[in-house]
Scaffold this motif. Structure first.
Motif, PDB file in Angstrom:
ATOM      1  N   HIS A 213       0.827  -1.213   0.000  1.00 53.33           N
ATOM      2  CA  HIS A 213       0.000   0.000   0.000  1.00 53.33           C
ATOM      3  C   HIS A 213       0.865   1.268   0.000  1.00 53.33           C
ATOM      4  O   HIS A 213       0.612   2.227   0.744  1.00 53.33           O
ATOM      5  CB  HIS A 213      -0.940   0.003   1.206  1.00 53.33           C
ATOM      6  CG  HIS A 213      -1.769  -1.239   1.330  1.00 53.33           C
ATOM      7  ND1 HIS A 213      -2.786  -1.545   0.451  1.00 53.33           N
ATOM      8  CD2 HIS A 213      -1.697  -2.276   2.216  1.00 53.33           C
ATOM      9  CE1 HIS A 213      -3.333  -2.702   0.790  1.00 53.33           C
ATOM     10  NE2 HIS A 213      -2.684  -3.178   1.859  1.00 53.33           N
ATOM     11  N   ILE A 214       1.879   1.259  -0.839  1.00 54.59           N
ATOM     12  CA  ILE A 214       2.743   2.424  -1.025  1.00 54.59           C
ATOM     13  C   ILE A 214       2.945   2.630  -2.519  1.00 54.59           C
ATOM     14  O   ILE A 214       2.432   1.855  -3.345  1.00 54.59           O
ATOM     15  CB  ILE A 214       4.113   2.242  -0.328  1.00 54.59           C
ATOM     16  CG1 ILE A 214       4.820   0.987  -0.869  1.00 54.59           C
ATOM     17  CG2 ILE A 214       3.952   2.168   1.184  1.00 54.59           C
ATOM     18  CD1 ILE A 214       6.221   0.790  -0.333  1.00 54.59           C
ATOM     19  N   ASP A 215       3.675   3.660  -2.906  1.00 50.99           N
ATOM     20  CA  ASP A 215       4.046   3.907  -4.299  1.00 50.99           C
ATOM     21  C   ASP A 215       5.557   3.797  -4.424  1.00 50.99           C
ATOM     22  O   ASP A 215       6.298   4.281  -3.553  1.00 50.99           O
ATOM     23  CB  ASP A 215       3.595   5.304  -4.744  1.00 50.99           C
ATOM     24  CG  ASP A 215       2.085   5.453  -4.729  1.00 50.99           C
ATOM     25  OD1 ASP A 215       1.399   4.480  -5.087  1.00 50.99           O
ATOM     26  OD2 ASP A 215       1.590   6.532  -4.355  1.00 50.99           O
ATOM     27  N   ALA A 216       6.013   3.164  -5.501  1.00 47.96           N
ATOM     28  CA  ALA A 216       7.455   2.986  -5.712  1.00 47.96           C
ATOM     29  C   ALA A 216       7.771   3.111  -7.193  1.00 47.96           C
ATOM     30  O   ALA A 216       6.993   2.664  -8.052  1.00 47.96           O
ATOM     31  CB  ALA A 216       7.915   1.631  -5.185  1.00 47.96           C
ATOM     32  N   GLU A 217       8.910   3.716  -7.485  1.00 45.27           N
ATOM     33  CA  GLU A 217       9.329   3.917  -8.879  1.00 45.27           C
ATOM     34  C   GLU A 217      10.841   4.064  -8.947  1.00 45.27           C
ATOM     35  O   GLU A 217      11.449   4.712  -8.088  1.00 45.27           O
ATOM     36  CB  GLU A 217       8.669   5.176  -9.449  1.00 45.27           C
ATOM     37  CG  GLU A 217       9.037   5.460 -10.890  1.00 45.27           C
ATOM     38  CD  GLU A 217       8.491   6.781 -11.388  1.00 45.27           C
ATOM     39  OE1 GLU A 217       8.537   7.026 -12.599  1.00 45.27           O
ATOM     40  OE2 GLU A 217       8.028   7.574 -10.538  1.00 45.27           O
ATOM     41  N   ALA A 218      11.441   3.449  -9.958  1.00 44.25           N
ATOM     42  CA  ALA A 218      12.876   3.600 -10.197  1.00 44.25           C
ATOM     43  C   ALA A 218      13.109   4.873 -10.996  1.00 44.25           C
ATOM     44  O   ALA A 218      12.523   5.050 -12.078  1.00 44.25           O
ATOM     45  CB  ALA A 218      13.416   2.392 -10.949  1.00 44.25           C
ATOM     46  N   THR A 219      13.932   5.770 -10.492  1.00 44.66           N
ATOM     47  CA  THR A 219      14.175   7.043 -11.183  1.00 44.66           C
ATOM     48  C   THR A 219      15.235   6.913 -12.267  1.00 44.66           C
ATOM     49  O   THR A 219      15.125   7.531 -13.322  1.00 44.66           O
ATOM     50  CB  THR A 219      14.607   8.124 -10.182  1.00 44.66           C
ATOM     51  OG1 THR A 219      15.784   7.670  -9.467  1.00 44.66           O
ATOM     52  CG2 THR A 219      13.503   8.397  -9.179  1.00 44.66           C
ATOM     53  N   HIS A 220      16.272   6.132 -12.008  1.00 46.67           N
ATOM     54  CA  HIS A 220      17.277   5.896 -13.042  1.00 46.67           C
ATOM     55  C   HIS A 220      18.096   4.654 -12.710  1.00 46.67           C
ATOM     56  O   HIS A 220      18.187   4.253 -11.543  1.00 46.67           O
ATOM     57  CB  HIS A 220      18.205   7.110 -13.205  1.00 46.67           C
ATOM     58  CG  HIS A 220      19.279   7.189 -12.163  1.00 46.67           C
ATOM     59  ND1 HIS A 220      19.102   7.816 -10.952  1.00 46.67           N
ATOM     60  CD2 HIS A 220      20.558   6.694 -12.146  1.00 46.67           C
ATOM     61  CE1 HIS A 220      20.198   7.734 -10.240  1.00 46.67           C
ATOM     62  NE2 HIS A 220      21.102   7.047 -10.927  1.00 46.67           N
TER      63      HIS A 220
END
Length: 678
Positions: A213-220
């Protein structure tokens, strides 16, 4: 020197008080089960790993069936799991960031081991010289779920939708800090196989984030570069540096071997201007151009020192995610003594005041006293000749900074002030970069160069009338100062802008509005500049002015009160109570001219012979060589600091000791990073 170091070392070694430092660890004697212990440890690890693989494998197969991962990524990940006790496989896990130490104190990043990840190589099982894949370092941003941003948040605010949360005490604590997620995210360094793309990783992160229940993203993501590629502008910068180095060498050689320096060609004199010998002689010369203005160099050196230390704190605030225990950062930055450094933005007004004073003084002196004609073209050309060569050269050299290091947050930090130079360099070249917000500005600190030139040109509106008519010129000067003050107050009220640089206004939108409308705005900065123009006119028209002692005492008291209140007022807000709307408005409206008024009085007294001990300190000849380097120091120091911070491998401490590092350490770290990346 070496014998003394050896002597001190021996004394320390023999000192009973410190003898415990040199003792060996207490290892039990007669231990015979060492080899057996290592064998049992190995078996335990194998058993635990196999059990973990049996547990995880069904979950991995189920998850991979739901995702559209590349075949290369799936194959390499399976090899990583099945051979997890291989050294190279363990290196992937070891290089990945783990749980944070001090998360309740505001530690929101875990970089892992950047270099270890990039240096991890997976060899082919049959062909020793072949490589299957290598380590790839990815920086992942994690955010707690928050509603769409509807307003600008500061340090003391809370997300309205979470105010009624009634859960565990730990989660309640994080709901009170949730608004910080709008400005910064939790960052974790992850080491993955090079066959996985950023899209592959984002699919995995999305699946895992849904369950948590979180948000996650690879930036680079990045792998180790075998060869560095150079852009055309970087090649041009290297060529310019080489040409300049050749000219310096040639000019120095000519001067060193020249018998006579008279009656030589223009080319000879041009080459001689690059000589290290001549330039060092001019640099270290302590002869003042005008004796009465000797205090200017001291004021310039102290001001640039203030600016440098201010930058140390400001850049730490910009890149706060590279530091630990951020929730204590507010306490660090709001110490009463720290206000002298944090409020270093007011030091810029000192430079603007001196610039306005000198341009008015020397222009009117040239026209009125020396009876020379005034040429607008020469007036503009003179200013451009003083700043363009060094400014454009620094802009060109800034394009080389991305080649001089690496690190977990290297690209994030470079994108703040360096990467925009490749696209928006023309704004700096045309001296209009202060009209744009901070998000896409090349070398953020160079806003001052553009604002200074714009005010220099605007000074003609006052200086030309002053030459012809004293009353009209002074009227125009006062009018511009009043307009500057009124404008600052109006835009601060209309856009609800922060009054000055503060640690409580963290929102990026807040920073952009403040930068465009007040901080770097030429009209908002016109007040200090034209106070300087007025003082310059008084100095040239009344050089022998006498000030009564009573007036001097009152003047010095009011000057100290005016400038000191501006510096320490924000500390009162932090420690006693939050400022009201009227306090914000009054401070933002008058603080620039109030601080400059105190500096103007001090400078005026020093130049007219009423400065006393202050003038003696500011007039020390030791300031003269350093004062000549003030402009260059202003241009180069933030670039070195950004490069230093971009090369951080681990989190740093958010403390005064960490910030107030000797500039030499920055330079050493910078050179060390260059050597490691050549």
């Amino acid at each position: 020197m070496f014998p003394w170091i050896t002597f001190i070392f021996l004394i320390t070694l023999s000192n009973q008080a410190n003898s415990h430092v040199w003792r060996l660890p207490n290892i039990p004697e007669n231990r015979t089960d060492v080899l057996e212990s290592w064998i049992k440890l190995d078996k335990t690890l194998k058993g635990s790993t196999q059990s973990l693989i049996k547990t995880l494998m069904p979950m991995i197969l189920e998850s991979s069936s739901k995702l559209n991962l590349s075949s290369e990524c799936v194959k390499e990940c399976f090899q990583l799991v099945l051979k997890s006790l291989k050294k190279w496989a363990f290196s992937f896990v070891d290089a990945t960031g783990k749980f944070f130490d001090g998360v309740l104190s505001g530690t929101m990043s875990s970089f892992g081991e950047f270099d270890q990840c990039l240096e991890t190589v997976v060899p082919h099982s049959k062909k020793k010289d072949d490589i299957l894949f290598v380590g790839q370092y990815c920086l992942v941003e994690i955010r707690f779920r928050i509603p769409p941003k509807k307003t600008r948040y500061n340090l003391y605010d809370h997300v309205i939708e979470l105010e009624n949360f009634t859960g565990t005490e730990v989660v309640k604590f994080f709901t009170e800090k949730a608004h910080l997620m709008y400005m910064n995210a939790i960052r974790i360094g992850i080491c993955i196989p090079s066959g996985c793309t950023k899209d592959d990783l984002n699919q995995i992160l999305t699946l895992a984030a849904e369950k948590l229940h979180i948000d996650a993203e690879a930036t680079h993501c990045e792998t180790k570069q075998k060869e560095r590629s150079f852009l055309r502008i970087q090649i041009c910068a290297i060529l310019c540096i080489c040409i300049l180095a050749c000219l310096v060498f040639l000019g120095t050689w000519i001067e060193a071997h020249s018998v006579s320096k008279s009656d030589h060609s223009k080319l000879y004199r041009i080459l001689l201007s690059f000589s290290i010998i001549s330039n060092l002689n001019r640099l270290f010369s302590t002869k003042a151009s005008i004796e009465n203005f000797s205090c200017i160099q001291g004021l310039r050196v102290l001001t640039i020192s203030w600016v440098v230390f201010g930058h140390v704190y400001f850049f730490a605030g910009f890149f706060k995610m590279s530091y630990r225990t951020l929730f204590h950062g507010h306490e660090v930055a709001t110490d009463p003594i720290a206000q002298m450094i944090v409020n270093g933005s007011e030091a810029v007004d000192t430079f603007l005041f001196m610039a306005g004073m000198l341009v008015c003084y020397f222009t009117i002196k040239r026209v009125r006293i020396q009876k020379k004609k005034f040429h607008i073209g020469l007036f503009v050309l003179h200013r451009l000749w003083r700043i363009v060569p060094v400014y454009y050269f620094i802009l060109l050299c800034a394009t080389l900074v991305p080649l001089m290091g690496s690190g977990p947050a290297f690209h994030d930090i470079m994108s703040y002030s360096i990467y925009p130079c490749f696209q928006y360099w023309w704004r700096n070249v045309l001296f209009i970069n202060n009209f744009y917000d901070m998000s896409n500005i090349c070398l953020l600190h160079t806003w001052y160069v553009s604002a200074d030139l714009q005010l220099y040109l605007l000074s003609l509106v006052v200086i030309l009338p002053l030459i012809w008519s004293k009353k009209i010129g002074i009227l125009f000067n006062v009018l511009i100062v009043v307009i500057s003050v009124v404008y600052t107050g109006i835009v601060t009220h209309l856009y609800n802008i922060q009054p000055t640089l503060t640690v409580t206004h963290l929102d990026i939108e807040d920073g952009n509005l403040f930068f465009v409308y007040t901080y770097a705005n030429v009209l908002s900065r016109a007040g200090p500049y034209f106070i300087g123009v007025f003082v310059g006119y008084i100095l040239i028209t009344k050089p022998d002015i006498k000030i009564p002692k009573k007036t001097l005492v009152i003047g010095w008291f009011l000057a100290a009160l005016s400038s000191g209140s501006v510096i320490f007022a924000t500390g009162f807000w932090y420690r006693v109570h939050r400022p009201s709307a009227i306090e914000n408005l009054l401070y933002s409206t008058f603080y620039k001219v109030a601080f400059t008024a105190g500096i103007a009085w001090m400078t005026f007294c020093c130049i007219t012979g009423h400065g006393g001990i202050v003038n003696k300190i500011l007039s020390w000849k030791i300031w003269i060589p350093m004062g000549k380097l003030a402009f260059f120091m202003y241009l180069i120091q933030p670039i070195l600091q950004v490069s230093n911070m971009a090369n951080f491998r681990t989190l740093q401490e958010f403390t005064h000791i960490q910030f107030v590092n000797p500039p030499g350490l920055w330079l050493y770290y910078h050179v060390y990073a260059i050597g490691n990346n050549m």
